[in-house]
Design an enzyme around this catalytic site. Structure first.
Site, mmCIF file in Angstrom:
data_model
loop_
_atom_site.group_PDB
_atom_site.id
_atom_site.type_symbol
_atom_site.label_atom_id
_atom_site.label_comp_id
_atom_site.label_asym_id
_atom_site.label_seq_id
_atom_site.Cartn_x
_atom_site.Cartn_y
_atom_site.Cartn_z
ATOM 1 N N CYS A 80 -9.505 25.980 106.159
ATOM 2 C CA CYS A 80 -9.953 26.177 107.542
ATOM 3 C C CYS A 80 -8.758 26.056 108.490
ATOM 4 O O CYS A 80 -7.833 26.853 108.429
ATOM 5 C CB CYS A 80 -11.083 25.205 107.886
ATOM 6 S SG CYS A 80 -11.992 25.657 109.392
ATOM 7 N N HIS A 182 -14.759 27.154 104.022
ATOM 8 C CA HIS A 182 -14.737 25.833 103.396
ATOM 9 C C HIS A 182 -15.222 25.959 101.954
ATOM 10 O O HIS A 182 -16.429 25.980 101.709
ATOM 11 C CB HIS A 182 -15.647 24.862 104.152
ATOM 12 C CG HIS A 182 -15.110 24.412 105.464
ATOM 13 N ND1 HIS A 182 -14.302 23.301 105.599
ATOM 14 C CD2 HIS A 182 -15.241 24.936 106.704
ATOM 15 C CE1 HIS A 182 -13.964 23.151 106.866
ATOM 16 N NE2 HIS A 182 -14.519 24.129 107.562
ATOM 17 N N GLU A 184 -15.299 23.712 99.760
ATOM 18 C CA GLU A 184 -16.025 22.491 99.409
ATOM 19 C C GLU A 184 -17.452 22.484 99.956
ATOM 20 O O GLU A 184 -18.250 21.605 99.600
ATOM 21 C CB GLU A 184 -15.259 21.256 99.904
ATOM 22 C CG GLU A 184 -15.367 20.951 101.378
ATOM 23 C CD GLU A 184 -14.500 21.818 102.289
ATOM 24 O OE1 GLU A 184 -14.431 21.511 103.497
ATOM 25 O OE2 GLU A 184 -13.893 22.789 101.800
#
Length: 205
Positions: A80, A182, A184
């Protein structure tokens, strides 16, 4: 023991990355010292907030030199805002100098759609690389951002997404990677990408 360092400079969402790597079974460490970064087999630079605030925080942490060395010497992933910081400069809030690891500039997304872009969007993979191995073209990942990179070198652009404009979603040069999204927070697709990154390091599953 080898591990992946997650750079802690006070401006990143560390725990979601840490938890994802834990879930995958890869040794990792929240790294707040240059020594922690230098000893790592791979490094992840997260980032949230505004570009100049994050750069100020990184410089204040004393980790800038260690981060730059790591990005040149070992597998490195910016996530990001961490991806945006890889570039030379940004005009978010005020003109600000980045890490200069990739040539290019950060600017506001030129779209008529609502900003920030928040939510899932499809990846158009332009240049497959080690991190995109096993992914289908059009795989969905999770974004939260209003600004985007403008890479000066087209070959650095690995994937884009459509948000009323062609938005760079991923950059890659050698073992230096940046994800505007992202991983994750991107379900199985994101976990696949983090696993692919971890495989580039010496860290064993």
């Amino acid at each position: 023991m080898s591990y992946i360092a997650i750079v802690d400079y006070g401006a990143g969402n560390l725990m979601s990355v840490h938890n994802s790597l834990d879930h995958l079974g890869y040794a990792n460490k929240v790294a707040a010292t240059a020594d922690d970064i230098e000893r790592a087999s791979g490094v992840i630079l997260p980032g949230v907030g505004a570009f100049p605030d994050a750069m100020d925080a990184l410089h204040a942490s004393g980790l800038t030199d260690a981060v730059c060395r790591a990005a040149r010497e070992k597998p490195f992933l910016g996530i990001c805002l961490g991806m945006q910081m890889l570039f030379e400069s940004s005009d978010e809030v005020r003109p600000c100098t980045g890490l200069g690891l990739l040539p290019g500039h950060i600017t506001r997304i030129p779209t008529a759609l609502k900003l920030p872009q928040i939510g899932w969007n499809a990846l158009d993979i332009l240049r497959p690389n080690a991190m995109t191995a096993g992914l289908d073209r059009g795989a969905y990942v999770y974004f939260v951002h209003s600004f985007m990179a403008q890479p000066a070198v087209e070959d650095d652009l690995a994937a884009v997404t459509d948000y009323g404009a062609r938005v760079p979603a991923m950059v890659a040069r050698g073992e230096l990677f940046g994800c505007q999204f992202h991983p994750e927070k991107s379900g199985e697709v994101g976990l696949t990408m983090l696993k692919n990154f971890a495989k580039l390091t010496e860290v064993e599953e």
